[in-house]
Design an enzyme around this catalytic site. Sequence first.
Site, short mmCIF file in Angstrom:
data_model
loop_
_atom_site.label_atom_id
_atom_site.label_comp_id
_atom_site.label_asym_id
_atom_site.label_seq_id
_atom_site.Cartn_x
_atom_site.Cartn_y
_atom_site.Cartn_z
N GLY A 8 59.80 133.24 77.14
CA GLY A 8 58.78 132.27 77.52
C GLY A 8 58.67 131.13 76.53
O GLY A 8 58.10 130.07 76.83
N ARG A 9 59.19 131.35 75.34
CA ARG A 9 59.13 130.27 74.35
C ARG A 9 60.39 130.28 73.47
O ARG A 9 60.35 129.87 72.32
CB ARG A 9 57.89 130.40 73.49
CG ARG A 9 57.82 131.75 72.80
CD ARG A 9 56.84 131.74 71.72
NE ARG A 9 56.51 133.13 71.40
CZ ARG A 9 55.70 133.45 70.45
NH1 ARG A 9 55.13 132.53 69.72
NH2 ARG A 9 55.44 134.72 70.21
N LYS A 38 63.21 129.39 68.78
CA LYS A 38 61.95 130.02 69.20
C LYS A 38 60.82 129.00 69.00
O LYS A 38 60.63 128.50 67.88
CB LYS A 38 61.70 131.27 68.34
CG LYS A 38 60.53 132.09 68.80
CD LYS A 38 60.47 133.41 68.06
CE LYS A 38 59.18 134.13 68.38
NZ LYS A 38 59.00 135.30 67.54
N ASP A 66 52.46 127.98 76.42
CA ASP A 66 52.90 126.60 76.20
C ASP A 66 54.35 126.51 75.72
O ASP A 66 54.87 125.43 75.48
CB ASP A 66 51.97 125.90 75.19
CG ASP A 66 51.97 126.59 73.83
OD1 ASP A 66 52.71 127.61 73.66
OD2 ASP A 66 51.25 126.13 72.93
N ASP A 111 60.27 145.55 75.18
CA ASP A 111 60.90 144.22 75.16
C ASP A 111 61.13 143.76 73.72
O ASP A 111 61.79 142.75 73.49
CB ASP A 111 60.03 143.19 75.91
CG ASP A 111 58.60 143.17 75.42
OD1 ASP A 111 57.94 144.23 75.45
OD2 ASP A 111 58.12 142.10 75.00
N ASN A 112 60.61 144.47 72.76
CA ASN A 112 60.84 144.13 71.36
C ASN A 112 61.77 145.14 70.70
O ASN A 112 61.72 145.34 69.49
CB ASN A 112 59.51 144.07 70.60
CG ASN A 112 58.67 142.90 71.04
OD1 ASN A 112 59.20 141.88 71.47
ND2 ASN A 112 57.35 143.05 70.96
N ASP A 143 61.06 140.63 66.45
CA ASP A 143 59.66 140.32 66.68
C ASP A 143 58.81 140.66 65.46
O ASP A 143 58.33 141.78 65.29
CB ASP A 143 59.08 141.02 67.92
CG ASP A 143 57.83 140.30 68.39
OD1 ASP A 143 57.00 139.97 67.52
OD2 ASP A 143 57.68 140.05 69.59
P1 AMP Z 1 55.83 138.56 72.10
O1 AMP Z 1 54.42 138.92 71.86
O2 AMP Z 1 56.35 137.47 71.19
O3 AMP Z 1 56.74 139.74 72.14
O4 AMP Z 1 55.88 137.91 73.55
C1 AMP Z 1 55.65 138.63 74.74
C2 AMP Z 1 55.97 137.75 75.91
O5 AMP Z 1 55.10 136.62 75.94
C3 AMP Z 1 57.39 137.18 75.92
O6 AMP Z 1 57.82 137.11 77.25
C4 AMP Z 1 57.19 135.81 75.36
O7 AMP Z 1 58.21 134.92 75.73
C5 AMP Z 1 55.86 135.41 75.93
N1 AMP Z 1 55.18 134.41 75.09
C6 AMP Z 1 54.62 134.60 73.89
N2 AMP Z 1 54.09 133.46 73.41
C7 AMP Z 1 54.31 132.51 74.33
C8 AMP Z 1 54.02 131.12 74.43
N3 AMP Z 1 53.35 130.47 73.47
N4 AMP Z 1 54.44 130.47 75.52
C9 AMP Z 1 55.10 131.10 76.49
N5 AMP Z 1 55.40 132.40 76.48
C10 AMP Z 1 55.03 133.11 75.41
MG MG Z 2 58.76 139.74 71.76
#
Ligand code: AMP
Ligand code: MG
Length: 490
Positions: free
Chosen positions: A89-90, A110, A122, A248-249, A258
């Site tokens: 997502g980012r 990232k 975002d 997913d991590n 992560d």
């Molecule tokens: P994370 O907590 O980094 O493992 O992220 C979990 C999910 O949320 C993943 O699919 C990320 O890509 C998405 N995600 C986290 N932060 C953002 C952001 N600021 N914008 C878009 N997607 C996000």
């Molecule tokens: Mg992650």
Amino acid sequence: MKQIPFQNTYTSLPGKLFRHTQPTPVKEPGLISINNDLARNLGINLEWLKSANGIETLAGNHIAKGSEPISSAYAGHQFGVYNPQLGDGRAILLGEVLSIKGERFDVQLKGSGRTIYSRGGDGRSALGPVLREYLLCEAMHILSIPTTRALAAVTTGEDVIRDRILPGAILARIAKSHIRIGTFQYAAATEDIKTLSALTDYTLNRHYADTKVEIPALSLLKCAVKAQAELVSQWQLVGFIHGVMNTDNSLISGETIDYGPCAFIDHYHPDTVFSSIDHGGRYSYKNQPAIAHWNLTMLAQALLPLIHKKTETAVEMAQEVINIFPKYFSSYHNSGLARKLGISKLQDTDGDLINSLFETMSNAKLDFTLTFRYLSDITNLKSSQEKIDTPQNIEMELGNWLPRWLERLELEKIEASERQKSMYEVNPVFIPRNHLVEKAIKSATEDGDFSEFHLLSKVLSSPFSYNSKYERYGIPPRPEQVVKQTFCGT
Ligand code: AMP
Ligand code: MG
């Protein structure tokens, strides 16, 4: 000028697994740091990387020749709850590079803007989490723990909105691959066996090409079980708490990924949790091996259709592989503990000695890192390095445990100086303590002052040699400095 010699093998996989995605350009890229050694090892031209064009590339404003940027799809169990639709997502994968040793690595940005997987987000990263990941992953690497790495960090000149307005940044992340347990969960959920099978073959070939293959999915599962057992044993041995061990991590390659709410333990307690969102303590220090085991079961589940056409048989076969995890884990963990304690091979009776050490550490709130460092120092007083001046009286707190350990060491055949050398190699004195990381982030975020970040990076690059000049980096936080909670980067 030669830029980054990109390859793009992931795009040979079925299109359901990724989407071509361009990074969104940022207003004003500014260099924070480039990891020179890593760039060199990846065969990236450093002069170019530091040039305006290189920095534009790190910010996603310029796409280097040969790069076919994509964002990848994955699913995942987050705190035990299945989310079918996660994905980058980012983050955007610029492509892969072959290191000078011929190993393949992903280069990912990232914080590089929205993708079809962004949901409400975002697509950006705030500066703090970028600096945190940079410091932590490089510290893990130097401690010889498999991990994704930081190639570079840049500021974007743009703000991001979180609970307050923060400066934005982008991390260029390097990984053996970004294929997660969640990637397999996603592929399995497509119910298209061809996609799942292609992903399995690709992953096996990319990470475990030497493995003898009868049933590819079963081989892959075995390799992943071993890699996770080794990884998590190493976390335990340095007191690292990942904090968000969702599927997913969890990378199939067995690298740590992560660095959101992760932290190193200061004073030891097995129930320690830092993450602000981990209310039930699911990802506490002591739970990490069991959670890795559980995550692997989710991988097994995803792979079932490829293991045997009869589900019942597939389950039996997968279960047999999954059941090896505790054995692998104990084997890695025990050999690591032995080395930390200056013992060549643990004997059955050593279990008591070790349990009693951890119990004492927990009761006396002893600092995890400095306790093992202290043991390394005293194992041979003649050749010990200059010692850190610990605020705790470790000798007194360990009480009658110390004579028991010293007596056990007498059974070892090794010279004390050799033992000490080996213990110093696995018992660091400098780790990325939470309060130090937070301080570096605060100065950078609030005052635009990156000096503390750079100095901390430097200190952490030599974790095993004590240098009194950096005394304050080795000392645990005073009560008022203790960081009790860490936050996800989102
Ligand atoms: P994370 O907590 O980094 O493992 O992220 C979990 C999910 O949320 C993943 O699919 C990320 O890509 C998405 N995600 C986290 N932060 C953002 C952001 N600021 N914008 C878009 N997607 C996000
Ligand atoms: Mg992650």
